[in-house]
Motif scaffolding. Structure first.
Motif, short mmCIF file in Angstrom:
data_model
loop_
_atom_site.label_atom_id
_atom_site.label_comp_id
_atom_site.label_asym_id
_atom_site.label_seq_id
_atom_site.Cartn_x
_atom_site.Cartn_y
_atom_site.Cartn_z
N PRO A 695 27.22 19.62 40.13
CA PRO A 695 28.61 19.21 40.41
C PRO A 695 29.33 18.68 39.18
N GLN A 696 28.57 18.19 38.21
CA GLN A 696 29.20 17.68 36.99
C GLN A 696 29.67 18.82 36.08
N LYS A 697 29.11 20.01 36.28
CA LYS A 697 29.49 21.16 35.45
C LYS A 697 30.60 21.95 36.17
N VAL A 698 31.75 21.31 36.27
CA VAL A 698 32.84 21.88 37.05
C VAL A 698 33.33 23.19 36.43
N GLU A 699 33.40 23.24 35.12
CA GLU A 699 33.94 24.43 34.47
C GLU A 699 33.05 25.65 34.69
N ILE A 700 31.73 25.43 34.81
CA ILE A 700 30.84 26.55 35.10
C ILE A 700 31.17 27.13 36.47
N LEU A 701 31.37 26.22 37.45
CA LEU A 701 31.73 26.68 38.79
C LEU A 701 33.05 27.44 38.75
N GLN A 702 34.04 26.87 38.05
CA GLN A 702 35.35 27.52 38.00
C GLN A 702 35.27 28.89 37.33
N ARG A 703 34.52 28.98 36.23
CA ARG A 703 34.42 30.26 35.54
C ARG A 703 33.68 31.29 36.39
N TYR A 704 32.68 30.84 37.12
CA TYR A 704 31.95 31.75 37.98
C TYR A 704 32.84 32.25 39.11
N LEU A 705 33.60 31.31 39.75
CA LEU A 705 34.51 31.71 40.82
C LEU A 705 35.59 32.65 40.29
N GLN A 706 36.10 32.34 39.09
CA GLN A 706 37.11 33.22 38.49
C GLN A 706 36.55 34.64 38.28
N TRP A 707 35.30 34.72 37.84
CA TRP A 707 34.66 36.03 37.63
C TRP A 707 34.51 36.78 38.95
N LEU A 708 34.10 36.04 40.00
CA LEU A 708 33.96 36.70 41.29
C LEU A 708 35.30 37.24 41.80
N ILE A 709 36.36 36.46 41.62
CA ILE A 709 37.66 36.84 42.17
C ILE A 709 38.34 37.91 41.33
N GLU A 710 38.35 37.72 40.01
CA GLU A 710 39.11 38.62 39.15
C GLU A 710 38.32 39.86 38.73
N ASP A 711 37.05 39.68 38.41
CA ASP A 711 36.26 40.81 37.90
C ASP A 711 35.50 41.55 39.00
N GLN A 712 35.07 40.83 40.02
CA GLN A 712 34.30 41.45 41.09
C GLN A 712 35.14 41.75 42.33
N ASP A 713 36.44 41.47 42.25
CA ASP A 713 37.36 41.77 43.36
C ASP A 713 36.88 41.17 44.68
N CYS A 714 36.54 39.89 44.62
CA CYS A 714 36.09 39.19 45.82
C CYS A 714 37.30 38.81 46.68
N PHE A 715 37.26 39.09 47.99
CA PHE A 715 38.35 38.79 48.90
C PHE A 715 37.96 37.71 49.92
N ASP A 716 36.96 36.95 49.61
CA ASP A 716 36.51 35.90 50.51
C ASP A 716 37.50 34.73 50.43
N THR A 717 38.14 34.41 51.55
CA THR A 717 39.16 33.34 51.56
C THR A 717 38.54 31.99 51.24
N GLN A 718 37.28 31.80 51.63
CA GLN A 718 36.64 30.50 51.34
C GLN A 718 36.47 30.32 49.84
N LEU A 719 36.08 31.40 49.15
CA LEU A 719 35.91 31.29 47.70
C LEU A 719 37.26 31.10 47.02
N HIS A 720 38.27 31.77 47.49
CA HIS A 720 39.60 31.58 46.92
C HIS A 720 40.05 30.13 47.12
N THR A 721 39.83 29.60 48.31
CA THR A 721 40.23 28.22 48.58
C THR A 721 39.42 27.25 47.75
N LEU A 722 38.11 27.52 47.64
CA LEU A 722 37.24 26.65 46.83
C LEU A 722 37.68 26.65 45.38
#
Length: 994
Positions: A695-722
């Motif tokens: 949880p302290q490595k917030v930027e890792i989580l954000q970069r991973y979520l960004q990769w899922l959404i932008e590069d992997q075309d993830c349409f999961d609303t929970q991940l977008h909200t997270l």
């Protein structure tokens, strides 16, 4: 490997020929001596030596080649077997020409030619020809083909027919008798006085032979004493020099002039090279069939009595010694005495073909036969005497001459390499190993690892002629070699000669240096072997043992390079050694190359944790990497980077999540690369990855979520909200951090500097990333995000969220009152598309509430930009009584001007439409004018001139004028009392020719 030939000035240790057998003429005749000598091998593979004497007798001897040579055990030479003898004349036998294809022997004696069977079974027959013959030679073909012409030889022999054609036919001087085909013969050249006569020897039956003259040529000045025939030319030698005579044209040319005082000329046809050797005193000059010198000259030690040829050596005899000179480099390779000094002239004879193995020499009363030592035995003898360069030179000569196969050449290179290895010349040994195409790398294994080992059965049991000891570890080879040198030193002091390298004897080498050189050069050989196509088992041995050698030399970079590349190393043979020696990096690379990812990453984790106490730091990597505000030593950073490379390709989710934490502690960027790698075949589970991220490595989580959404075309609303919630939380923290930093800027510069040093893995600030995502994504829950930032100062983000929720009034309040962004507020009103939105915005400007002063400037801007969309009466009602009169009047004036401006815009549009109509009418006039017919009688409506072929112009009312009237400048063109100056329409399409 290029041969380096060095001319030898003293007797060398090479043994090319050895004595085989001898014949003592005195046991058969005490009143005669040897005059001439010849050797031949007949069609039945019988080798015969012919001896001509001064008394005119011809002897035939057999060398008994099938018998064992007794000279090797030191006993007396066996005797040449006496076969037969025949009396020719009472004069000396000056020359013996063996004709193996006719099974005859031609003898020159007392100026005449005699013919006898090769086995001397009948008396010598004198050929019917005039006396006075001084020299005779025969025509030979390059490859020992038949020399006969069409007179009795197979008519299919094209070379004979060609030669006949060149001679222009032949002259028959045999009573005019014609010769029928089916008999044998050969072509000879004889010298009678100053005439050179080309004849053919025609043999009809056993006792019937004749000479047929083919051509007569005027010979050169001087007495011809020697002569050879090569192709279509004859080389003759006189006291004046050497000349070349063409058999076809009869013309002669001087090749070489002899000095006034010199030895008699001598010639030798070198059948193997198809060259002619010209002797000038003790110098031999080799020329081609054109008489041109080729190659270098042969310099003999002394003047010589006779010359012969054996393989690629020239054999000369003089003063009771036989000497062999290499034709290629001119060095003397062997000297053998066969009689005492002062024994008088000697004669030498050799077999005249490429495969000749015998050479015979004769003194006045003795004939000695020498046999060529087989090439392999010559090489063995040189290697036993440690003459390695000489042995290789001989091998290369044999290969060049086609007498040695490439496999044998490779075998000899390997043999020389092993001998040099045991002589402690490791660099030269490996050079020869590399030149051997047949040597197997497994032959080196016993020098590296003691038997028995994993690869013992792969080692071929080849003794290489038994010239070197069996393989042993390099330590033993070095120790035994040093002991041999030490033993030789004692023996030499005692006066005993030993075969030891002089360099090592004079400068005894150091054991450590020798061992290092051995390991270094054996490594070089194994490195070269890696490029070959080998069996898997051999490749495993090469790479594994190469790692052992690198370890012995502590060549860490080479160890790591081998381990990290594609290799055949056997892990179980190396891991214990590498662990004990502390080469954990090498072991990690090796594990990784073999697909043992878990073990490899575990080692990198250990190195990252204890790197300061590890055995090795790479100087090239001693750089400081800044990450997350910490200065990382290169060792930890490199360990993390190497581990991340492995994990990027791994699909083992448990392994990745197990090691993600410590990699993230060193470099969050590396951790992100591990999670977002596209190199793995199976992607990770997003839910488990998100759960495992610190949880302290917030930027890792954000970069991973960004990769899922932008590069992997993830349409999961929970991940977008997270993702939006994480960004919003970080944006709030960043906003608060900046405010604190500003408050402390004046009082605590140190803390401010520390704050500004905080780096991020993102190049774009978090608020900007949040705003971009809130505007671009439609899948997050805006209410949930709004609840999070409701109490913050993130007004633009709130405006974006309220807009998502359709709260127009709140969006306008934030844009106009909180952010005071008039342009954005007006743009939003335009997007709404209703006039009341502008009025609502004007009302906010004039009555901002919450104690704020009216925003008159923004209101004036709104009225100026969008006043035409507002009702003037409503605007007047909304105007505040506190608004300054000048500003209010100016505002209203602008609004009304805008309305007038709008009215005029309508007029302009109306006028533009009218202009379009006029243009259409003119187009119709233009079309009408084109339809007017002009004929030869048509006149100009202005000057009444006949138009004819002149150019003309037409006016809108169908009036036609000539070109002259049309071109008048400054005058009105009057037609029927009307002025058309104003009505003239000049259009290019109206100017036409008839």
């Amino acid at each position: 490997m290029a041969a380096k030939f060095e001319p030898t000035t003293a007797t060398t240790t090479r043994i090319v020929i050895e004595p085989h057998s001898q014949f003592d003429l005195s046991t058969h005749s005490r009143t005669t001596t040897v005059r001439s000598l010849a050797i031949t091998t007949l069609s039945n593979n019988r080798t015969i030596i012919y001896v001509g004497t001064h008394s005119g007798t011809l002897f035939s001897l057999s060398p008994n080649l099938n018998h064992t040579n007794s000279s090797q055990n030191g006993t007396v030479l066996q005797k040449l077997s006496f076969l037969r003898s025949v009396s020719v004349t009472n004069s000396s036998v000056d020359a013996i020409l063996v004709l193996p294809d006719l099974e005859k022997v031609l003898i020159l004696s007392d100026g005449s030619l005699f013919l006898v069977d090769s086995d001397l079974s009948n008396r010598a027959v004198r050929l019917g020809f005039s006396k006075g013959i001084s020299v005779v030679t025969r025509r030979r073909m390059r490859n020992n083909e038949s020399e006969g012409l069409g007179l009795g030889l197979d008519s299919s022999n094209s070379s004979n027919h060609k030669f006949l054609h060149k001679l222009g036919g032949f002259i028959v001087k045999d009573g005019g008798e014609s010769h029928s085909e089916g008999f044998g013969g050969c072509v000879l050249a004889i010298v009678i006085g100053k005439r050179l006569v080309i004849v053919e020897l025609v043999v009809k039956d056993v006792n019937n032979a004749s000479l047929v003259v083919l051509k007569e040529i005027q010979c050169v000045d001087g007495v011809v004493s020697t002569m050879v025939w090569i192709d279509d030319s004859i080389v003759v030698g006189t006291a004046n020099g050497y000349s070349l005579i063409s058999c076809v044209s009869g013309q002669s040319s001087v090749i070489f002039s002899l000095p006034d005082v010199s030895r008699p000329p001598r010639l030798k046809l070198l059948y193997r090279d198809w060259r002619v050797l010209l002797l000038v005193d003790n110098v031999g000059i080799i020329v081609d069939e054109q008489g041109q010198p080729v190659g270098g000259s042969l310099v003999f030690r002394h003047g010589l009595d006779s010359v012969g040829e054996l393989s690629f050596y020239v054999v000369v005899v003089s003063d009771g010694k036989i000497e062999l000179y290499n034709k290629k480099h001119g060095g003397c390779v062997q000297v053998l005495p066969f009689g005492g000094e002062g024994i008088g002239p000697c004669v030498v004879a050799s077999e005249e073909d490429r495969g000749g193995k015998l050479v015979a020499v004769a003194t006045a009363t003795k004939v000695v036969c020498y046999q060529k030592l087989p090439s392999v035995e010559q090489i063995k003898d040189l290697l036993r005497k440690k003459n390695y360069k000489e042995a290789i030179s001989l091998v290369e000569e044999l290969e060049y001459e086609g007498e040695m196969s490439k496999d044998l050449l490779s075998f000899v290179h390997a043999q020389v390499g092993f001998l040099l290895l045991f002589d402690l010349h490791f660099e030269e040994a490996v050079d020869h190993f590399l030149l051997s195409e047949t040597m197997q790398p497994s032959e080196i294994f016993p020098f590296i690892m003691r038997d028995p080992n994993r690869w013992s059965l792969l080692v071929p049991r080849n003794r290489y002629w038994g010239l070197h000891p069996p393989p042993a570890p390099l330590e033993d080879v070095v120790d035994d070699g040093l002991m041999t040198i030490q033993r030789a030193s004692f023996l030499r002091k005692a006066g005993v000669e030993t075969i030891v390298d002089n360099d090592h004897f004079l400068n005894p080498p150091n054991r450590a240096d020798l061992l290092e050189s051995a390991i270094k050069n054996i490594s070089r050989y194994l490195e070269a072997c890696r490029e070959k196509q080998l069996m898997q088992s051999v490749s495993e041995g090469v790479d594994t043992l190469l790692m052992y050698l690198y370890r012995a030399l502590n060549r860490v970079e080479d160890m790591e390079r081998l381990a990290s590349s594609t290799n055949w190393c056997v892990v179980e043979e190396l891991e214990h050694m590498l662990e004990e020696s502390g080469h954990l990096r090498t072991l990690a690379f090796l594990y990784a190359s073999k697909g043992m990812s878990s073990k490899a990453v575990a080692i990198w984790r250990i190195l990252a944790r204890n790197y300061s106490s590890s055995l090795r730091k790479d100087p090239a990597l001693e750089t400081i990497i800044q990450d997350s505000g910490e200065n990382l030593i290169s060792g930890k950073a490199i360990a993390a980077a190497e581990a991340s490379k492995i994990l990027e390709e791994s699909s083992d989710q448990d392994l990745i999540l197990q090691h993600l934490g410590w990699i993230a502690d060193i470099s969050q960027l590396l951790a992100v690369e591990v999670l977002t790698s596209d190199k793995r075949e199976i992607q990770l589970s997003p839910d488990e990855v998100i759960t495992s991220i610190d949880p302290q490595k917030v930027e890792i989580l954000q970069r991973y979520l960004q990769w899922l959404i932008e590069d992997q075309d993830c349409f999961d609303t929970q991940l977008h909200t997270l993702y939006s919630l994480s960004l919003a939380k970080s944006a709030i923290e960043a906003f608060e951090f900046e405010n604190i930093s500003e408050n402390l800027a004046s009082g605590n510069t140190e803390r401010t500097n520390l704050a500004t040093l905080r780096n991020s893995i993102f190049q774009i600030p978090v608020r900007e990333r949040l705003q971009i995502f809130l505007q671009s994504s439609d899948l997050y829950d805006p209410e949930e995000v709004l609840d999070l930032i409701e109490g913050s100062e993130l007004w633009l983000e709130k405006a974006i969220l309220y807009r998502r929720l359709g709260q127009e009034t709140l969006v306008l309040q934030i844009l106009a009152l909180k952010l005071e962004d008039s342009e954005a507020a007006e743009q939003y009103c335009a997007e709404i598309g209703r006039a009341d939105a502008y009025m609502q915005l004007l009302d906010m400007y004039l009555d901002p509430q919450d104690g704020k002063d009216p925003m008159f400037t923004a209101a004036v801007r709104l009225l100026h930009n969008h006043g035409e969309s507002l009702d003037p009466l409503q605007v007047l009602e909304k105007l505040s009584p506190d608004m300054p009169l000048q500003l209010a009047s100016e505002t209203l004036l602008r609004m009304f001007r805008a309305r007038v401006h709008h009215h005029r815009q309508g007029q302009i549009v109306h006028n533009l439409s009218r202009a379009v109509d006029i243009d259409a009418r003119l187009s119709r006039l233009d079309e009408r004018s084109r339809n007017v017919q002009i004929n030869d009688e048509s006149l100009c409506d202005s000057c009444n001139a006949r138009l004819g072929t002149k150019l003309f112009a037409m006016y809108p009312d169908d009036t036609v004028v000539c070109y002259k009237c049309y071109r008048r400048q400054g005058e009105s063109v009057s037609v029927s009392g009307r002025n058309f100056k104003e009505d003239i329409l000049i259009k290019p399409g109206w100017l036409v020719s008839r």
